[in-house]
Design a protein around this motif. Structure first.
Motif, PDB file in Angstrom:
ATOM      1  N   GLY A  29      34.838  38.772  42.093  1.00 37.41           N
ATOM      2  CA  GLY A  29      34.728  37.007  41.415  1.00 37.41           C
ATOM      3  C   GLY A  29      36.326  36.450  41.471  1.00 37.41           C
ATOM      4  N   HIS A  30      37.064  37.350  41.096  1.00 33.35           N
ATOM      5  CA  HIS A  30      38.370  36.707  41.236  1.00 33.35           C
ATOM      6  C   HIS A  30      38.844  36.563  42.684  1.00 33.35           C
ATOM      7  CE1 HIS A  30      39.471  40.876  42.591  1.00 33.35           C
ATOM      8  NE2 HIS A  30      40.876  40.477  42.535  1.00 33.35           N
ATOM      9  N   ARG A  31      40.274  36.007  42.739  1.00 34.46           N
ATOM     10  CA  ARG A  31      40.842  35.620  44.181  1.00 34.46           C
ATOM     11  C   ARG A  31      42.303  36.196  44.023  1.00 34.46           C
ATOM     12  NH1 ARG A  31      39.672  32.379  48.474  1.00 34.46           N
ATOM     13  NH2 ARG A  31      41.408  31.624  49.628  1.00 34.46           N
ATOM     14  N   ASN A  32      42.580  37.131  45.128  1.00 32.63           N
ATOM     15  CA  ASN A  32      43.893  37.481  44.949  1.00 32.63           C
ATOM     16  C   ASN A  32      44.506  37.434  46.417  1.00 32.63           C
ATOM     17  OD1 ASN A  32      45.960  39.228  44.782  1.00 32.63           O
ATOM     18  ND2 ASN A  32      44.852  41.193  44.932  1.00 32.63           N
ATOM     19  N   GLY A  87      40.213  48.556  27.061  1.00 32.49           N
ATOM     20  CA  GLY A  87      39.101  48.808  26.197  1.00 32.49           C
ATOM     21  C   GLY A  87      38.727  50.255  26.270  1.00 32.49           C
ATOM     22  N   ALA A  88      39.737  51.111  26.092  1.00 32.30           N
ATOM     23  CA  ALA A  88      39.382  52.757  26.063  1.00 32.30           C
ATOM     24  C   ALA A  88      38.676  53.127  27.493  1.00 32.30           C
ATOM     25  CB  ALA A  88      38.388  53.247  25.037  1.00 32.30           C
ATOM     26  N   ASN A  89      39.676  52.526  28.566  1.00 29.30           N
ATOM     27  CA  ASN A  89      39.024  52.839  29.779  1.00 29.30           C
ATOM     28  C   ASN A  89      37.333  52.373  30.248  1.00 29.30           C
ATOM     29  OD1 ASN A  89      41.460  53.697  30.687  1.00 29.30           O
ATOM     30  ND2 ASN A  89      41.216  55.879  30.156  1.00 29.30           N
ATOM     31  N   LYS A  90      36.905  51.449  29.251  1.00 25.73           N
ATOM     32  CA  LYS A  90      35.611  51.099  29.674  1.00 25.73           C
ATOM     33  C   LYS A  90      35.390  49.830  30.376  1.00 25.73           C
ATOM     34  CE  LYS A  90      33.765  54.674  27.224  1.00 25.73           C
ATOM     35  NZ  LYS A  90      33.074  55.723  28.053  1.00 25.73           N
ATOM     36  N   TYR A  91      36.451  49.109  30.423  1.00 24.02           N
ATOM     37  CA  TYR A  91      36.423  47.831  31.421  1.00 24.02           C
ATOM     38  C   TYR A  91      37.774  47.798  32.147  1.00 24.02           C
ATOM     39  CZ  TYR A  91      33.495  46.561  27.082  1.00 24.02           C
ATOM     40  OH  TYR A  91      32.247  46.683  26.138  1.00 24.02           O
ATOM     41  N   VAL A  92      37.627  46.659  33.106  1.00 29.33           N
ATOM     42  CA  VAL A  92      38.484  46.725  34.003  1.00 29.33           C
ATOM     43  C   VAL A  92      39.143  44.834  34.084  1.00 29.33           C
ATOM     44  CG1 VAL A  92      39.109  46.424  36.478  1.00 29.33           C
ATOM     45  CG2 VAL A  92      37.806  48.258  35.666  1.00 29.33           C
ATOM     46  N   ALA A  93      40.403  44.960  34.287  1.00 31.63           N
ATOM     47  CA  ALA A  93      40.647  43.582  33.931  1.00 31.63           C
ATOM     48  C   ALA A  93      41.965  43.257  34.955  1.00 31.63           C
ATOM     49  CB  ALA A  93      41.817  43.474  32.658  1.00 31.63           C
ATOM     50  N   SER A  94      41.593  41.807  35.546  1.00 35.28           N
ATOM     51  CA  SER A  94      42.703  41.356  36.723  1.00 35.28           C
ATOM     52  C   SER A  94      43.008  39.847  36.430  1.00 35.28           C
ATOM     53  CB  SER A  94      42.014  41.788  38.054  1.00 35.28           C
ATOM     54  OG  SER A  94      42.906  41.268  39.120  1.00 35.28           O
ATOM     55  N   GLY A  95      44.210  39.289  37.001  1.00 35.63           N
ATOM     56  CA  GLY A  95      44.201  38.152  37.086  1.00 35.63           C
ATOM     57  C   GLY A  95      43.886  37.653  38.298  1.00 35.63           C
ATOM     58  N   SER A  96      43.887  36.249  38.454  1.00 38.44           N
ATOM     59  CA  SER A  96      43.361  35.539  39.573  1.00 38.44           C
ATOM     60  C   SER A  96      44.300  34.350  40.214  1.00 38.44           C
ATOM     61  CB  SER A  96      41.734  35.337  39.360  1.00 38.44           C
ATOM     62  OG  SER A  96      41.357  34.388  40.335  1.00 38.44           O
ATOM     63  N   ASP A  97      44.038  33.805  41.354  1.00 35.09           N
ATOM     64  CA  ASP A  97      44.899  32.703  41.718  1.00 35.09           C
ATOM     65  C   ASP A  97      44.286  31.373  41.194  1.00 35.09           C
ATOM     66  OD1 ASP A  97      46.320  34.227  43.471  1.00 35.09           O
ATOM     67  OD2 ASP A  97      44.872  34.004  45.074  1.00 35.09           O
ATOM     68  N   CYS A  98      42.908  31.476  40.483  1.00 34.75           N
ATOM     69  CA  CYS A  98      42.684  30.293  39.857  1.00 34.75           C
ATOM     70  C   CYS A  98      43.064  30.062  38.479  1.00 34.75           C
ATOM     71  CB  CYS A  98      41.037  30.453  39.770  1.00 34.75           C
ATOM     72  SG  CYS A  98      40.274  31.493  38.669  1.00 34.75           S
ATOM     73  N   GLY A  99      43.874  30.989  38.079  1.00 32.02           N
ATOM     74  CA  GLY A  99      44.492  30.706  36.603  1.00 32.02           C
ATOM     75  C   GLY A  99      43.589  31.511  35.582  1.00 32.02           C
ATOM     76  N   ARG A 100      42.825  32.227  36.015  1.00 30.90           N
ATOM     77  CA  ARG A 100      41.901  32.919  34.910  1.00 30.90           C
ATOM     78  C   ARG A 100      42.183  34.372  34.992  1.00 30.90           C
ATOM     79  NH1 ARG A 100      36.037  30.490  36.234  1.00 30.90           N
ATOM     80  NH2 ARG A 100      36.844  31.186  38.295  1.00 30.90           N
ATOM     81  N   MET A 101      41.779  35.162  33.757  1.00 34.40           N
ATOM     82  CA  MET A 101      41.774  36.402  33.578  1.00 34.40           C
ATOM     83  C   MET A 101      40.111  36.896  33.820  1.00 34.40           C
ATOM     84  SD  MET A 101      43.617  38.500  30.367  1.00 34.40           S
ATOM     85  CE  MET A 101      42.973  37.477  29.249  1.00 34.40           C
ATOM     86  N   PHE A 102      40.070  37.827  34.339  1.00 31.65           N
ATOM     87  CA  PHE A 102      38.516  38.574  34.743  1.00 31.65           C
ATOM     88  C   PHE A 102      38.547  39.791  33.644  1.00 31.65           C
ATOM     89  CE2 PHE A 102      38.442  35.083  37.714  1.00 31.65           C
ATOM     90  CZ  PHE A 102      37.257  34.958  38.033  1.00 31.65           C
ATOM     91  N   ILE A 103      37.464  40.041  33.221  1.00 32.00           N
ATOM     92  CA  ILE A 103      37.060  41.325  32.659  1.00 32.00           C
ATOM     93  C   ILE A 103      35.786  41.731  33.114  1.00 32.00           C
ATOM     94  CG2 ILE A 103      36.995  42.695  30.541  1.00 32.00           C
ATOM     95  CD1 ILE A 103      39.104  40.799  29.024  1.00 32.00           C
ATOM     96  N   TRP A 104      35.705  42.972  33.579  1.00 32.98           N
ATOM     97  CA  TRP A 104      34.274  43.651  34.274  1.00 32.98           C
ATOM     98  C   TRP A 104      34.258  44.869  33.296  1.00 32.98           C
ATOM     99  CZ3 TRP A 104      38.343  41.942  37.307  1.00 32.98           C
ATOM    100  CH2 TRP A 104      38.177  41.106  38.263  1.00 32.98           C
TER     101      TRP A 104
END
Length: 408
Positions: free
Chosen positions: A264-267, A278-295
């Protein structure tokens, strides 16, 4: 009220009931404070209530790095303006701002542990590795410790050591520094993965369950468990996974499960980090679209997509003890995110939106081997665990050997 609304309402009540039950159980001694904090940190409700709490504004250039001290009360940042700032992030006030002594963009800054937050190490685009000492009078003394040929992007401190840290740069050289002697020792040299200097790993993260997150430039984020053999050959595991999910693949359906894939993100621009939150229950990354993604880590479902920068989000840093995130990117500020929204965020939409490419720098991935040392050190206790260190070095050697085979 339709059936979907009724189900959502029941789920909300269940979440609230569980939270209240946990509070009661903690108060009467049936739930430990540590377990209560862990359950709270893993709550999806908190993820959905993350909101922009404040912006930390002082830098006059892009902010490339943020990290917390061990206690989590101080945030250190480095920028294209070549300044280092120590923040009281909770109040938004500046504790200290000083000139790093670098002549080009700062790429990483870290507070050395067990130093009363008076020792800061930095590396930058000028290839220099520098040390700043904060004196009792508030004055800061900086000095040059060593150099890399080309930009120096990563540094990692020795777990619980106030003296020892490592650096790596575009020359692929990993160096060991000891602040007691001020000397640098060359350890080894890493080469590009698969022989491509522009496509490779841009970020890594370890979980306390011995899982490895790998973020690839112009690719996705992959989650490897130890039983997938990431200590031997990550590239082959990814290739097997691509073959499995390819509709034209002739592979049998009983093939080994591949890594979890987060999309979903762009790198493609700059260097994106990746983090467990979140206690290792989630994954977070930035993106070239200026948004922050959490899965969600479990099923790679996107649960939050938040506007976090006008251009590109590079770094997302979780707080070491509480449910809070700090992010930075091309904007000249640092954003603090806390679960304070009155309403939960709706399901994310328009996930695949992205902005046209612009001419930002992109770094060769061969300095990413040091990230293994940096992120493994965060998971290690002060007492070293030799078996896990061996796993880490095995992965570094794998990257090196795979790359050397592909070069002329």
């Amino acid at each position: 009220m339709n059936s979907s609304s009724r189900m959502t309402e029941k789920k909300d009540k269940a979440i609230g009931h569980t939270a209240l039950s946990d509070i009661f159980r903690r108060e009467v001694g049936h739930l430990s404070t540590r377990k209560f904090a862990h359950r709270l940190a893993a709550s999806e409700d908190l993820v959905l209530r993350l909101d922009l709490a404040r912006k930390l504004e002082k830098h006059s250039g892009c902010v490339n790095t943020v990290s917390f001290n061990a206690h989590g009360d101080i945030l250190v940042s480095g920028s294209d303006d070549r300044r280092v700032i120590l923040w009281d992030w909770e109040s938004g006030s500046i504790k200290l701002c000083f000139d790093s002594g670098h002549t080009r963009n700062i790429f990483q800054a870290k507070i050395m542990p067990e130093t009363d937050d008076r020792s800061v190490v930095t590396c930058a685009a000028d290839g220099e590795v520098r040390h700043a000492t904060i004196l009792d009078c508030g004055k800061v003394e900086t000095k040059l410790l060593g150099r890399h040929q080309g930009r120096a992007h990563k540094l990692a401190n020795e777990p619980a050591s106030p003296h020892v840290f490592y650096t790596c740069g575009e020359d692929g050289l990993v160096q060991h520094f000891d602040l007691r002697t001020g000397e640098a020792t060359e350890l080894f040299t890493c080469q590009p993965v698969r022989g491509d200097k522009n496509v490779g790993i841009t970020g890594l993260a370890f979980s306390d369950q011995r899982e490895l997150l790998v973020s690839y430039c112009e690719e996705f984020i992959y989650l490897f468990s130890k039983d997938m053999g990431w200590g031997s050959d990550i590239n082959s595991v990814i290739d097997d996974h691509h073959s499995t999910v390819n509709p034209d693949s002739k592979m049998e359906t009983d093939s080994k499960p591949g890594p979890q894939v987060f999309k979903g993100h762009r790198n493609c621009l700059t260097v994106k980090g990746v983090s467990f939150v979140g206690a290792n229950k989630y994954v977070a990354s930035g993106s070239d679209c200026g948004r922050m993604f959490i899965w969600k880590k479990k099923d790679a479902k996107v649960v939050r997509v938040m506007e976090a920068d006008r251009e590109v989000v590079n770094c997302i840093q979780p707080h070491p003890h509480t449910h809070m995130l700090a992010s930075c990117g091309i904007d000249k500020d640092i954003k603090i995110w806390t679960p304070t929204a009155l309403e939960k965020a709706p399901p994310p939409s328009n996930i695949n939106r992205w902005r046209p490419e612009t001419n930002f720098w992109r770094v060769s991935p061969r300095d990413m081997a040091l990230e293994l040392l940096a992120l493994r050190s965060q998971q290690m206790s002060p007492v070293r665990r030799p078996s896990e260190e061996g796993d880490t070095m095995g992965l570094i050697v794998t990257f090196d050997s795979d790359s050397s085979d592909s070069e002329e």
